[in-house]
Write a protein that holds these residues in place. Structure first.
Motif, PDB file in Angstrom:
ATOM      1  N   ASP A  53       0.813  -1.220   0.000  1.00 38.20           N
ATOM      2  CA  ASP A  53       0.000   0.000   0.000  1.00 38.20           C
ATOM      3  C   ASP A  53       0.850   1.275   0.000  1.00 38.20           C
ATOM      4  OD1 ASP A  53      -2.060   1.694  -0.142  1.00 38.20           O
ATOM      5  OD2 ASP A  53      -2.863   1.336   1.863  1.00 38.20           O
ATOM      6  N   HIS A  54       1.575   1.461  -1.104  1.00 39.70           N
ATOM      7  CA  HIS A  54       2.353   2.680  -1.307  1.00 39.70           C
ATOM      8  C   HIS A  54       2.214   3.054  -2.774  1.00 39.70           C
ATOM      9  CE1 HIS A  54       4.219   1.980   2.563  1.00 39.70           C
ATOM     10  NE2 HIS A  54       4.380   0.727   2.187  1.00 39.70           N
ATOM     11  N   PRO A  55       2.013   4.334  -3.053  1.00 37.66           N
ATOM     12  CA  PRO A  55       1.864   4.717  -4.463  1.00 37.66           C
ATOM     13  C   PRO A  55       3.019   4.200  -5.340  1.00 37.66           C
ATOM     14  CG  PRO A  55       1.297   6.556  -3.047  1.00 37.66           C
ATOM     15  CD  PRO A  55       1.812   5.472  -2.154  1.00 37.66           C
ATOM     16  N   PHE A  56       4.276   4.256  -4.831  1.00 37.04           N
ATOM     17  CA  PHE A  56       5.383   3.829  -5.698  1.00 37.04           C
ATOM     18  C   PHE A  56       5.330   2.321  -5.978  1.00 37.04           C
ATOM     19  CE2 PHE A  56       8.315   1.575  -2.908  1.00 37.04           C
ATOM     20  CZ  PHE A  56       7.973   2.030  -1.637  1.00 37.04           C
ATOM     21  N   MET A  57       4.776   1.533  -5.024  1.00 36.77           N
ATOM     22  CA  MET A  57       4.664   0.085  -5.253  1.00 36.77           C
ATOM     23  C   MET A  57       3.601  -0.186  -6.312  1.00 36.77           C
ATOM     24  SD  MET A  57       6.724  -1.827  -3.674  1.00 36.77           S
ATOM     25  CE  MET A  57       6.042  -3.459  -3.705  1.00 36.77           C
ATOM     26  N   VAL A  58       2.448   0.496  -6.168  1.00 33.14           N
ATOM     27  CA  VAL A  58       1.379   0.269  -7.155  1.00 33.14           C
ATOM     28  C   VAL A  58       1.857   0.738  -8.533  1.00 33.14           C
ATOM     29  CG1 VAL A  58      -1.074   0.571  -7.658  1.00 33.14           C
ATOM     30  CG2 VAL A  58      -0.289   0.737  -5.306  1.00 33.14           C
ATOM     31  N   ASN A  59       2.634   1.834  -8.544  1.00 33.78           N
ATOM     32  CA  ASN A  59       3.142   2.334  -9.816  1.00 33.78           C
ATOM     33  C   ASN A  59       4.075   1.316 -10.476  1.00 33.78           C
ATOM     34  OD1 ASN A  59       3.113   4.471 -11.701  1.00 33.78           O
ATOM     35  ND2 ASN A  59       5.191   5.022 -11.068  1.00 33.78           N
ATOM     36  N   ARG A  60       4.829   0.598  -9.670  1.00 39.20           N
ATOM     37  CA  ARG A  60       5.702  -0.433 -10.236  1.00 39.20           C
ATOM     38  C   ARG A  60       4.853  -1.593 -10.768  1.00 39.20           C
ATOM     39  NH1 ARG A  60       8.656   2.419  -7.643  1.00 39.20           N
ATOM     40  NH2 ARG A  60      10.873   2.741  -8.042  1.00 39.20           N
TER      41      ARG A  60
END
Ligand SMILES: C[S@@+](CC[C@H](N)C(=O)[O-])C[C@H]1O[C@@H](n2cnc3c(N)ncnc32)[C@H](O)[C@@H]1O
Length: 261
Positions: A53-60
């Motif tokens: 649950d982190h924007p950078f993880m979802v972006n990856r």
């Protein structure tokens, strides 16, 4: 001689590890088996929630397209103002805070079947000071506890590809049931399989995606508009397709459907 007959103990059914996530739910909040079995590690386990649950993880996970899709989704919602919105299940990253702060929605009904996801959502909402806007509750998207025509708009953000076909069709029916005539159903998700995208063309990549996302293969090959039409018709409704955006050479899509008055 006395003979003792040992009472045959009933064979213990072997429990799968993911079934712990189905325990403790009552009939109102039954955890769908497909979710616990296939996605416990992503959505139900506290470690999964902390990792993903982190924007950078979802972006990856969405190959660099997440911020653009989230931002376009909220802009699409914000074409209107002072409307009611059903956010059909929680999603990781920035979409919940963005909906709270930038979508122009007056009231958002946000629900999910997983209590851990609702707690995450509540944290983001509190952090954003948007508590007044949100009504958060536990519910299965296949049987939404909202009245017919309860909301102006419904948003389904990257949920459909995670559902088996029968659940997908139930969720679509529910979206059309709760959304008013004149309102919109907005869907962000994977686009249909193409002949050109490397991740579609090469079996190596396809197998990785379909291994991690067991219902994605079906969603890639489904005729979504046909399913939407059937879902709308089941509720005595029809719609017109509105804005359509495709991302990363047709790998993802954002779709708007306006229900006829
Ligand atoms: C909407 S998808 C979002 C996926 C995407 N990777 C993201 O986070 O942006 C995942 C959410 O759907 C929820 N979910 C899955 N099936 C559901 C159902 N039948 N009813 C309600 N929520 C459901 C899961 O608990 C999870 O919180």
């Amino acid at each position: 001689m006395k003979q003792t007959i040992a009472a045959a103990s009933p064979a213990k059914e072997k429990k799968h590890h993911w079934q712990i996530y189905c325990d403790g739910h009552n009939s109102q909040s039954v955890m769908p088996e497909y979710l616990a079995k296939n996605y416990w590690w992503a959505y139900l386990s506290p470690i999964g929630v902390r990792i993903f649950d982190h924007p950078f993880m979802v972006n990856r996970i969405l190959w660099g397209q997440y911020h653009k899709i989230a931002s376009d989704t909220v802009k699409l919602l914000a074409k209107e103002s002072d409307y009611t919105l059903a956010e059909i299940s929680c999603a990781y990253g920035e979409i919940i805070p963005k909906v709270g702060a930038e979508s122009n929605a007056e009231q958002v009904y946000l629900f999910d079947i997983a209590p851990i996801q609702l707690r995450q959502a509540q944290k983001k909402i509190r952090h954003n000071h948007t508590e007044d806007k949100f009504t958060v509750f536990q519910a299965n998207a296949e049987a939404i506890p909202l009245k017919d025509n309860a909301v102006d708009n419904s948003l389904i953000f990257f949920l459909l590809h995670e559902l088996p076909v029968s659940s997908r069709n139930k969720v679509l029916k529910e979206a059309f049931r709760i959304t008013k005539p004149g309102g919109r159903v907005i869907i962000a998700d994977y686009a249909p399989k193409t002949e050109t995208h490397w991740f579609h063309k090469l079996a190596f990549f396809r197998n990785i995606f379909e291994g991690l996302e067991p219902f994605l293969g079906n969603f890639w090959r489904a005729d979504l508009e046909k399913e939407l039409k059937a879902a709308a018709e089941s509720q005595g409704k029809s719609f017109k397709a509105g804005e359509k955006k495709f991302y990363w050479h047709n790998f993802y899509r954002l779709l708007e459907f306006r229900i006829d008055k």
